[in-house]
Enzyme design. Structure first.
Site, short mmCIF file in Angstrom:
data_model
loop_
_atom_site.label_atom_id
_atom_site.label_comp_id
_atom_site.label_asym_id
_atom_site.label_seq_id
_atom_site.Cartn_x
_atom_site.Cartn_y
_atom_site.Cartn_z
CE LYS A 202 -1.80 3.04 1.80
NZ LYS A 202 -1.79 4.50 1.40
CD GLU A 275 12.94 4.65 8.60
OE1 GLU A 275 12.42 5.77 8.42
OE2 GLU A 275 13.70 4.10 7.79
CB CYS A 309 13.40 8.67 7.71
SG CYS A 309 14.55 7.56 6.85
CD GLU A 407 10.19 13.76 11.41
OE1 GLU A 407 11.06 13.15 10.78
OE2 GLU A 407 9.11 13.23 11.78
#
Length: 538
Positions: A202, A275, A309, A407
């Site tokens: 997905k 993650e 990331c 973040e």
């Protein structure tokens, strides 16, 4: 796949080119889009339009999947997996190596598609086919090392034989993000296939085409088409459908969503690897090579417009080199070129969407309003494209500012001066994240000692992030709220298997024999345990 190159973008502070009409440059051939979207499991008749972030122009209409379609995708994958699990490792490895070659041969088309969908600079798009090729080759070459049955010591030497098998989980659900649409769609699934599983993928709704092209390459390499199913739709709707049916989930994305995925997996007692987010620190020590550190900090902070990331968002610099480092870092940042182009030569591309741009603007505006200083960048650049934002360096960021702990996931980095290294490590470990860290120092031994104190899943020395991420034998993942589980290396393939122990016993049975009482049997076994300890046996 038909492609039409664009023209290079201006420097950060340069003028826009009024003759350049990007809307006329970026277009995918309808037949190409139709061939890719035909791979989707979709019966709804509904589509969702996706636009290229380079210009905001329509790129494709993606058929959408329903819960019924997800169920059908899993049914197909399960049928294919039963046959695939019986194939030899040599057969799987040969196909994986053909995939490696195909990706390198088709990298031009892959790069065009990635840039169209994500808006990133071509040099950052190149990281994606490179990483997938490395991953395919690694697991093809090491399949036996990771997956062969392994003999372990039996409880009674010579009479007990035990082997540990690696049994595939079944069907793995992979929910991948938009920021690296080709590699994140494929790299986690390759070890799953190598281990004998099937995959239902997905991908993020914004970047379906890169993922679908990856699925097409898998089939061209020789993987059965039914083995890798792709579904499409909003993550909030389709994601839970995948979690409800998979035998294992691999998710890459935000911490908030990752927690919901983990809760769904816990409800079903299936495993998952996650993650998640990061607020990654980079430390420049007093003995660092300042020029090398400044170059690395640019890559660490602004690769893929900071939408990475493992991107650096907090930069801690020793007093002794602070002024020299800041001068070089600012100069390198101001010299970066931005542009909406398919060609090589630009240093940074676009943010992915209006939402991502809004987050970046909110973080920078909030910091400036509370007294932070902008040393470079700090501006939206609609003259280049709808979502372009300059690479930005902030100084004087304090805990009350949004960008201090949240973040940003954009081209924004905050500078902090430190007096001693223990203080720098403590500040680097602040917060709940722990994905990636970097240390610049000429004393690598000392830097390695500091690395062990930093609560991050990966730490790079004299490098931004590539030393660990590109070494596909090394595990990669986060500590604390940056995730759980690891991709790459042995951990990256073993997560998709169940360890099954098979033991056979000869002569001696684990019960009284030859008229022994239970008490006599217990005494005999106790004596044997003491003897084996003296003999340094099991």
């Amino acid at each position: 796949m038909s492609t039409t190159p664009g023209s290079g973008g201006p420097l950060v502070d340069g003028p826009a080119d009024p003759e350049h009409d990007p809307a006329a440059v970026y277009a995918l051939e309808p037949d190409d889009v139709a061939a890719l979207t035909a791979r989707l499991v979709s019966t709804t008749g509904q589509t969702a339009q996706v636009n290229t972030p380079l210009t905001g122009a329509p790129l494709a209409h993606i058929p959408q999947s329903s819960g019924h379609d997800v169920a059908e995708a899993f049914a197909r994958a399960r049928r294919a997996q039963r046959a695939w699990s019986r194939t030899s490792l040599e057969h799987r490895a040969a196909i994986m190596l053909r995939l490696h070659d195909l990706i390198l041969e088709r990298q031009g088309e892959i790069l065009d598609l990635i840039v169209w969908e994500s808006g990133k600079a071509r040099k950052h798009a190149f990281d994606e086919p490179l990483h997938v090729a490395l991953t395919a080759r690694y697991y093809a070459r090491t399949a036996h090392q990771h997956l062969d049955a392994r003999r372990v010591r039996g409880v009674v030497p010579a009479l007990t034989r035990v082997e540990v098998n690696r049994v595939p989980k079944g069907v793995v659900g992979i929910i991948s993000p938009w920021n690296y649409p080709f590699t994140m769609a494929l790299c986690d699934g390759l070890p799953a296939l190598m281990a004998g599983n099937a995959v239902v993928a997905k991908p993020d709704a914004q970047t379906m085409l890169s993922a679908l092209y990856g699925a097409q390459l898998l089939e061209e390499a020789g993987f059965p088409r039914e083995l890798w199913q792709v579904v499409a739709g909003p993550g909030s709707q389709i994601g839970p459908e995948v979690v409800d049916r998979a035998d294992y989930i691999c998710f890459t994305g935000s911490t908030a969503t990752g927690k919901r995925v983990a809760a769904g997996c816990a409800e079903r007692l299936i495993g998952c690897s996650l993650e998640l987010g990061g607020k990654n620190p980079l430390l420049v020590l007093r003995d660092a090579d300042v020029e090398r550190a400044a170059e690395g900090a640019v890559r660490a902070s602004f690769s893929n417009a900071g939408q990475l990331c493992v991107s650096t968002e907090r930069l801690f610099v020793a007093d002794q080199v602070y002024d020299r480092f800041v001068e070089r870092f600012v100069a390198r940042t101001q010299a970066m070129s931005l542009g909406a182009t398919l060609e090589w030569g630009t240093d940074m591309g676009s943010l992915i969407s209006a939402d991502q741009l809004a987050t970046v603007e909110r973080h920078v505006d909030d910091a400036v309003a509370q007294g932070a200083r902008v040393l470079a960048g700090g501006r939206h650049r609609p003259d280049l494209g709808p979502f372009f934002y300059e690479p930005t360096i902030l100084e004087g960021v304090t805990p009350g500012m949004t960008c201090f702990g949240e973040e940003t996931f954009g081209p924004v980095v905050s500078l902090y001066r430190f007096h001693d290294e223990a203080d720098a490590v403590a500040r680097a470990n602040e917060g709940e994240y722990g994905l990636n860290g970097s240390i610049y120092s000429r004393d690598v031994k000392r830097a390695r000692g500091l690395a062990a104190e930093i609560k991050c899943g990966t730490v790079n020395i004299n490098e931004a992030f590539g030393a660990t991420f590109a070494s596909v034998e090394s595990p990669m993942g986060g500590m604390r709220e940056s995730g759980m589980g690891r991709r790459q290396g042995a951990e990256g393939i073993h997560r998709y298997t169940e360890a099954q122990s098979v033991g056979d016993q000869r002569l001696l049975r684990f019960a009284p024999m030859l008229g022994m009482s239970d008490e006599q049997y217990a005494r005999m076994m106790t004596a044997n345990l003491k003897l084996m300890k003296k003999l340094r046996r099991a």
